[in-house]
Design a protein around this motif. Sequence first.
Motif, mmCIF file in Angstrom:
data_model
loop_
_atom_site.group_PDB
_atom_site.id
_atom_site.type_symbol
_atom_site.label_atom_id
_atom_site.label_comp_id
_atom_site.label_asym_id
_atom_site.label_seq_id
_atom_site.Cartn_x
_atom_site.Cartn_y
_atom_site.Cartn_z
ATOM 1 N N THR A 1 5.260 6.640 0.406
ATOM 2 C CA THR A 1 5.872 5.342 1.844
ATOM 3 C C THR A 1 5.292 4.001 1.342
ATOM 4 O O THR A 1 3.916 3.766 1.447
ATOM 5 N N CYS A 2 5.768 2.913 1.346
ATOM 6 C CA CYS A 2 5.729 1.685 1.419
ATOM 7 C C CYS A 2 5.095 1.160 2.588
ATOM 8 O O CYS A 2 6.078 0.594 3.046
ATOM 9 N N SER B 1 12.038 2.488 1.652
ATOM 10 C CA SER B 1 10.444 2.459 1.864
ATOM 11 C C SER B 1 9.678 3.312 1.845
ATOM 12 O O SER B 1 8.323 4.008 1.849
ATOM 13 N N SER B 2 10.344 4.538 2.205
ATOM 14 C CA SER B 2 9.942 5.862 1.750
ATOM 15 C C SER B 2 10.964 6.550 1.131
ATOM 16 O O SER B 2 11.529 7.083 0.728
ATOM 17 N N TYR B 3 9.686 6.947 -0.150
ATOM 18 C CA TYR B 3 10.412 7.776 -1.089
ATOM 19 C C TYR B 3 9.961 9.259 -1.180
ATOM 20 O O TYR B 3 8.464 9.733 -1.339
ATOM 21 N N ASN C 1 15.346 -4.872 2.896
ATOM 22 C CA ASN C 1 14.395 -3.915 2.971
ATOM 23 C C ASN C 1 13.900 -3.404 1.956
ATOM 24 O O ASN C 1 14.108 -1.669 1.890
ATOM 25 N N SER C 2 14.880 -3.601 0.808
ATOM 26 C CA SER C 2 15.018 -2.780 0.065
ATOM 27 C C SER C 2 13.325 -2.925 -0.951
ATOM 28 O O SER C 2 12.508 -3.379 -0.657
ATOM 29 N N THR C 3 12.959 -1.486 -1.478
ATOM 30 C CA THR C 3 11.715 -1.390 -1.989
ATOM 31 C C THR C 3 11.675 -1.234 -3.358
ATOM 32 O O THR C 3 12.542 -0.363 -3.746
ATOM 33 N N GLN C 4 11.174 -1.779 -4.459
ATOM 34 C CA GLN C 4 10.758 -1.625 -6.128
ATOM 35 C C GLN C 4 10.047 -0.536 -5.661
ATOM 36 O O GLN C 4 8.531 -0.858 -5.719
ATOM 37 N N TRP C 5 10.649 0.756 -6.154
ATOM 38 C CA TRP C 5 9.127 2.287 -6.900
ATOM 39 C C TRP C 5 8.914 1.764 -8.377
ATOM 40 O O TRP C 5 9.753 1.724 -9.224
ATOM 41 N N VAL D 1 0.849 -1.065 -0.227
ATOM 42 C CA VAL D 1 -0.243 0.185 0.088
ATOM 43 C C VAL D 1 0.960 1.009 -0.104
ATOM 44 O O VAL D 1 1.931 1.306 1.251
ATOM 45 N N VAL D 2 0.279 2.395 -1.095
ATOM 46 C CA VAL D 2 1.557 3.320 -0.875
ATOM 47 C C VAL D 2 0.827 4.273 -0.406
ATOM 48 O O VAL D 2 -0.897 4.542 -0.627
ATOM 49 N N LEU D 3 1.277 5.259 0.498
ATOM 50 C CA LEU D 3 0.600 6.500 1.768
ATOM 51 C C LEU D 3 1.474 8.204 0.821
ATOM 52 O O LEU D 3 2.612 7.673 0.952
ATOM 53 N N LEU D 4 0.871 8.614 1.266
ATOM 54 C CA LEU D 4 0.540 9.919 0.364
ATOM 55 C C LEU D 4 1.099 11.170 2.618
ATOM 56 O O LEU D 4 0.124 10.805 3.184
ATOM 57 N N ASP D 5 2.295 11.608 2.572
ATOM 58 C CA ASP D 5 2.453 12.320 3.189
ATOM 59 C C ASP D 5 2.986 13.877 2.498
ATOM 60 O O ASP D 5 3.821 13.753 2.101
ATOM 61 N N PRO D 6 2.275 14.286 2.533
ATOM 62 C CA PRO D 6 0.538 14.794 3.630
ATOM 63 C C PRO D 6 -0.716 14.278 2.634
ATOM 64 O O PRO D 6 0.052 13.869 1.244
ATOM 65 N N PRO D 7 -0.913 14.131 3.156
ATOM 66 C CA PRO D 7 -2.238 13.347 2.534
ATOM 67 C C PRO D 7 -2.982 13.749 1.539
ATOM 68 O O PRO D 7 -3.670 13.005 0.384
#
Length: 251
Positions: free
Chosen positions: A45-46, A71-73, A55-59, A26-32
Amino acid sequence: MWLLLAPSALLLLVSSVTQADRPKAVVLLDPPWVRVLQDDHVTLTCQAAYPPGDNSTQWYHNGARISSQASSYLIRAVRVEDSGEYQCQTGLSARSDSVWLDVHADWLVLQTSKWVFQAGEPIRLRCHSWKNKTVYKVTYVQNDKPKRFFHNNTEFHIPEATLSHSGSYYCRGLIGYNNKSSRAVDVVVQDPASPAIMPSFPPWHQIAFCLVMGLLFAVDTALYFFVRRDLRRSMVDEEEYYFKWSKDQDK
């Protein structure tokens, strides 16, 4: 050739089943907010499970891989070209659904966390200014009719959405001595979905298993007939050769 392709298709099918077993990230936006202004800071944030020690994340941005593996882009000072769909994936998750980020080069933008709501859900509307400049005398407008006025810039809250809250919204206000307006956006409020009656189909993994078994059976059957045909040909050729050799010996 198709006999070589069949095992490959089988492997692809098994791989797709394995991917389907994994929960989606799930991708979360901050601010939303899904709509932002140029030069805003945005963090994606993934939210997903990770394998031990990895802990690698593919974006992905519009389907293309991004070099970041955190984990956070973080996007500092977003640009219009940063608009589009974002997805993420980890070693223990399937690729997430897309989250849309819409970047505008303007003085004001009307923000909310999404544009489609179910009846009864709360709605938050925010009149956001470029580089957070002070905005006075803010008016929220629905379908060209003023709905709420604030002397200082304040969010417009709708505690429980109804179908009457659907429509075209924008905000306007004073930045310095200049009257500015945001672009209009459509907000949709839907009736709560009625419970769907699901047909009594077997679970998807049972269907996949049956497909795999059927494919294996088809491959085995084809191999059997090919081997049987070639064996018969070799036996016929051997008999003809033996018969010819016997005739030659009789002479």
